[in-house]
Design an enzyme around this catalytic site. Sequence first.
Site, PDB file in Angstrom:
ATOM      1  N   ARG A  68       0.832  -1.171   0.109  1.00  0.00           N
ATOM      2  CA  ARG A  68      -0.074  -0.154   0.188  1.00  0.00           C
ATOM      3  C   ARG A  68       0.716   1.254   0.035  1.00  0.00           C
ATOM      4  O   ARG A  68       0.487   2.227   0.395  1.00  0.00           O
ATOM      5  CB  ARG A  68      -0.839  -0.033   1.231  1.00  0.00           C
ATOM      6  CG  ARG A  68      -1.968  -1.091   1.210  1.00  0.00           C
ATOM      7  CD  ARG A  68      -3.124  -0.830   2.157  1.00  0.00           C
ATOM      8  NE  ARG A  68      -3.832  -1.915   1.997  1.00  0.00           N
ATOM      9  CZ  ARG A  68      -3.997  -3.010   2.681  1.00  0.00           C
ATOM     10  NH1 ARG A  68      -2.759  -3.084   3.592  1.00  0.00           N
ATOM     11  NH2 ARG A  68      -4.799  -4.168   2.580  1.00  0.00           N
ATOM     12  N   LYS A 106       3.176  11.525 -10.812  1.00  0.00           N
ATOM     13  CA  LYS A 106       2.503  10.703 -11.554  1.00  0.00           C
ATOM     14  C   LYS A 106       3.122   9.314 -11.888  1.00  0.00           C
ATOM     15  O   LYS A 106       4.251   9.232 -12.469  1.00  0.00           O
ATOM     16  CB  LYS A 106       2.398  11.284 -12.891  1.00  0.00           C
ATOM     17  CG  LYS A 106       0.933  12.626 -12.787  1.00  0.00           C
ATOM     18  CD  LYS A 106       0.573  12.750 -14.213  1.00  0.00           C
ATOM     19  CE  LYS A 106      -0.652  13.958 -14.188  1.00  0.00           C
ATOM     20  NZ  LYS A 106      -0.776  14.426 -15.637  1.00  0.00           N
ATOM     21  N   GLU A 163       9.806  19.498 -24.865  1.00  0.00           N
ATOM     22  CA  GLU A 163       9.073  19.827 -23.534  1.00  0.00           C
ATOM     23  C   GLU A 163       9.779  20.930 -22.899  1.00  0.00           C
ATOM     24  O   GLU A 163       8.973  21.563 -22.136  1.00  0.00           O
ATOM     25  CB  GLU A 163       9.203  18.486 -22.495  1.00  0.00           C
ATOM     26  CG  GLU A 163       8.733  16.949 -23.255  1.00  0.00           C
ATOM     27  CD  GLU A 163       7.168  17.299 -22.961  1.00  0.00           C
ATOM     28  OE1 GLU A 163       6.654  18.002 -22.420  1.00  0.00           O
ATOM     29  OE2 GLU A 163       6.628  16.052 -23.257  1.00  0.00           O
ATOM     30  N   LYS A 197       7.815  23.483 -13.547  1.00  0.00           N
ATOM     31  CA  LYS A 197       6.813  22.239 -13.477  1.00  0.00           C
ATOM     32  C   LYS A 197       6.684  22.097 -11.994  1.00  0.00           C
ATOM     33  O   LYS A 197       5.515  21.893 -11.628  1.00  0.00           O
ATOM     34  CB  LYS A 197       7.595  21.125 -13.936  1.00  0.00           C
ATOM     35  CG  LYS A 197       7.012  19.632 -13.569  1.00  0.00           C
ATOM     36  CD  LYS A 197       6.064  19.037 -14.467  1.00  0.00           C
ATOM     37  CE  LYS A 197       5.409  18.053 -13.893  1.00  0.00           C
ATOM     38  NZ  LYS A 197       5.161  16.972 -14.594  1.00  0.00           N
ATOM     39  N   GLU A 238      -3.994  17.496 -10.425  1.00  0.00           N
ATOM     40  CA  GLU A 238      -4.528  18.104 -11.824  1.00  0.00           C
ATOM     41  C   GLU A 238      -6.000  18.237 -11.671  1.00  0.00           C
ATOM     42  O   GLU A 238      -6.779  17.645 -12.777  1.00  0.00           O
ATOM     43  CB  GLU A 238      -4.101  16.936 -12.844  1.00  0.00           C
ATOM     44  CG  GLU A 238      -3.852  17.439 -14.256  1.00  0.00           C
ATOM     45  CD  GLU A 238      -3.706  16.426 -15.046  1.00  0.00           C
ATOM     46  OE1 GLU A 238      -3.351  16.761 -16.216  1.00  0.00           O
ATOM     47  OE2 GLU A 238      -4.040  15.241 -14.984  1.00  0.00           O
ATOM     48  N   ARG A 267      -2.737  22.421 -13.814  1.00  0.00           N
ATOM     49  CA  ARG A 267      -1.837  21.376 -13.953  1.00  0.00           C
ATOM     50  C   ARG A 267      -1.989  20.790 -15.553  1.00  0.00           C
ATOM     51  O   ARG A 267      -1.030  20.235 -16.226  1.00  0.00           O
ATOM     52  CB  ARG A 267      -1.799  20.229 -13.004  1.00  0.00           C
ATOM     53  CG  ARG A 267      -0.628  19.190 -13.276  1.00  0.00           C
ATOM     54  CD  ARG A 267      -0.276  18.153 -12.329  1.00  0.00           C
ATOM     55  NE  ARG A 267       0.707  17.374 -12.657  1.00  0.00           N
ATOM     56  CZ  ARG A 267       1.280  16.446 -11.702  1.00  0.00           C
ATOM     57  NH1 ARG A 267       1.028  16.327 -10.317  1.00  0.00           N
ATOM     58  NH2 ARG A 267       2.002  15.580 -12.279  1.00  0.00           N
ATOM     59  N   ASN A 326      -0.248  19.832 -20.745  1.00  0.00           N
ATOM     60  CA  ASN A 326      -0.540  19.154 -21.833  1.00  0.00           C
ATOM     61  C   ASN A 326      -0.378  19.923 -23.203  1.00  0.00           C
ATOM     62  O   ASN A 326      -0.817  19.385 -24.192  1.00  0.00           O
ATOM     63  CB  ASN A 326      -1.945  18.506 -21.802  1.00  0.00           C
ATOM     64  CG  ASN A 326      -2.125  17.550 -20.613  1.00  0.00           C
ATOM     65  OD1 ASN A 326      -1.147  16.592 -20.769  1.00  0.00           O
ATOM     66  ND2 ASN A 326      -3.145  17.558 -19.674  1.00  0.00           N
ATOM     67  N   HIS A 368       0.027  18.172 -26.501  1.00  0.00           N
ATOM     68  CA  HIS A 368       0.127  16.815 -26.270  1.00  0.00           C
ATOM     69  C   HIS A 368      -1.142  16.298 -26.939  1.00  0.00           C
ATOM     70  O   HIS A 368      -1.157  14.895 -27.262  1.00  0.00           O
ATOM     71  CB  HIS A 368       0.084  16.536 -24.784  1.00  0.00           C
ATOM     72  CG  HIS A 368       1.577  16.537 -24.366  1.00  0.00           C
ATOM     73  ND1 HIS A 368       2.058  17.655 -24.248  1.00  0.00           N
ATOM     74  CD2 HIS A 368       2.552  15.546 -23.679  1.00  0.00           C
ATOM     75  CE1 HIS A 368       3.427  17.491 -23.758  1.00  0.00           C
ATOM     76  NE2 HIS A 368       3.335  16.232 -23.230  1.00  0.00           N
ATOM     77  N   HIS A 370      -0.090  13.420 -29.290  1.00  0.00           N
ATOM     78  CA  HIS A 370      -0.430  11.823 -28.858  1.00  0.00           C
ATOM     79  C   HIS A 370      -1.144  11.257 -29.639  1.00  0.00           C
ATOM     80  O   HIS A 370      -0.959  10.121 -30.198  1.00  0.00           O
ATOM     81  CB  HIS A 370      -1.494  11.755 -27.635  1.00  0.00           C
ATOM     82  CG  HIS A 370      -0.686  11.642 -26.317  1.00  0.00           C
ATOM     83  ND1 HIS A 370      -1.383  12.096 -25.130  1.00  0.00           N
ATOM     84  CD2 HIS A 370       0.477  11.248 -26.049  1.00  0.00           C
ATOM     85  CE1 HIS A 370      -0.627  11.607 -23.930  1.00  0.00           C
ATOM     86  NE2 HIS A 370       0.490  11.136 -24.638  1.00  0.00           N
ATOM     87  N   HIS A 381       7.983  10.647 -28.812  1.00  0.00           N
ATOM     88  CA  HIS A 381       7.147  11.591 -27.917  1.00  0.00           C
ATOM     89  C   HIS A 381       7.367  13.032 -28.231  1.00  0.00           C
ATOM     90  O   HIS A 381       6.288  13.780 -28.580  1.00  0.00           O
ATOM     91  CB  HIS A 381       7.320  11.182 -26.346  1.00  0.00           C
ATOM     92  CG  HIS A 381       6.362  12.102 -25.607  1.00  0.00           C
ATOM     93  ND1 HIS A 381       4.770  11.819 -25.548  1.00  0.00           N
ATOM     94  CD2 HIS A 381       6.474  13.123 -24.670  1.00  0.00           C
ATOM     95  CE1 HIS A 381       4.463  12.932 -24.609  1.00  0.00           C
ATOM     96  NE2 HIS A 381       5.624  13.591 -24.095  1.00  0.00           N
TER      97      HIS A 381
HETATM   98  N1  GLY Z   1       3.285  15.022 -17.414  1.00  0.00           N
HETATM   99  C1  GLY Z   1       2.260  15.773 -16.990  1.00  0.00           C
HETATM  100  C2  GLY Z   1       2.126  16.047 -15.609  1.00  0.00           C
HETATM  101  O1  GLY Z   1       2.930  15.648 -14.890  1.00  0.00           O
HETATM  102  O2  GLY Z   1       0.877  16.837 -15.236  1.00  0.00           O
END
Ligand code: GLY
Length: 365
Positions: free
Chosen positions: A124, A146, A188, A230, A240, A244, A248, A251, A255, A268
């Site tokens: 957990r 993430k 990026e 970031k 998010e 946040r 994107n 993207h 994508h 990417h």
């Molecule tokens: N890669 C996008 C984020 O971390 O929200």
Amino acid sequence: MTQKKPIHLDLGKNSYDIFIGQGEIDRLGERLETVDFKGKVAVVTNPKIEKLYGSRVKKSLQKSGYRPLVLQIPAGERYKTLKQIGRVYDGLIENRFERKDLVIALGGGVIGDMAGFAAATFLRGIPFVQCPTSVVAQVDASIGGKTGVDHARGKNLIGAFHQPRFVSTDPAVLGTLPKREYISGLAEVVKYGVIADETFFQYLEQNSREIRALKIEKVSDCIERSSAIKAAIVQSDERESGLRKILNYGHTIGHAVETLTGYRSVRHGEGVAMGMIAASRLAVEMGVLHPHDVDRQTALLKDFGLPVKLPDLDPADILNVMAGDKKVMGGEIYFVLPKKIGSVEMMKVDKKVLRRFLKTLPKTV
Ligand code: GLY
């Protein structure tokens, strides 16, 4: 060597530091000692990265009294699966890892996401540390918690938010990346300039040649400034629910291009570069962006050696892929669109407008 102040990410009890500097990879052991960590350590990596940096990481950990266990995942996005996570669990169980023990993610975005997910779910949740070795991992994936794996039906469909204990970023390791991968990651970096910082964008314009040639002082600046942007965005929206999402930018169409080209011919970052230009042209079409700001992005991306023109794909296919994406709410597709360099906004775009726009796109970029 002087050590710079880390970037601090304030997330209450999930707060952590991002240490950025040349030689940082040799300081992992010390960093763990500093946070008073005394448990077992598993380094999750792939064979390529282990060959390049495994012995330095192990040496640093051993010097601080740790006896690292190395767990390997095969290299590549196609191994970003629950099956491989199962093998990481096996290794942790066989070696009697407990909740106080720790995982180090040593590698690019795929390794970071997977090691993080294993750490998020094993018993957990156990602590983990990010040690990113690609541009995308350093400026994006390692920051913000993430974690996850892909499903046969889509990328990153299974995952969890799990913040690392700290991030240890060594820009010097980017020197061993294949050139195309390094360049791809710069998309990026450009993204951060467009979404949040016009001065940084200007810095990229003025130093593009040296950055492209991997001049380490300039590269370190790029990694540091991108990471700070970031971190600030994640700090104001950890889960998010709003801001946040601006990460994107580029993207949505990017994508779709990656998916439709089977994740093989387009990397990417290359998809993101194409996606940023497409989104900017859409913003011009909608009257929110001056065309000069598309030209500036196009010129910078080209200076870095990135593609800006979409491959010849059927607009209906692009729309279809976007319709299955996480950015779709109801019948409308949400785009992050620039209003000027340094400032973006989420806007919904009608599917019909989009279809018409996509038809004109490959010919006009
Ligand atoms: N890669 C996008 C984020 O971390 O929200």
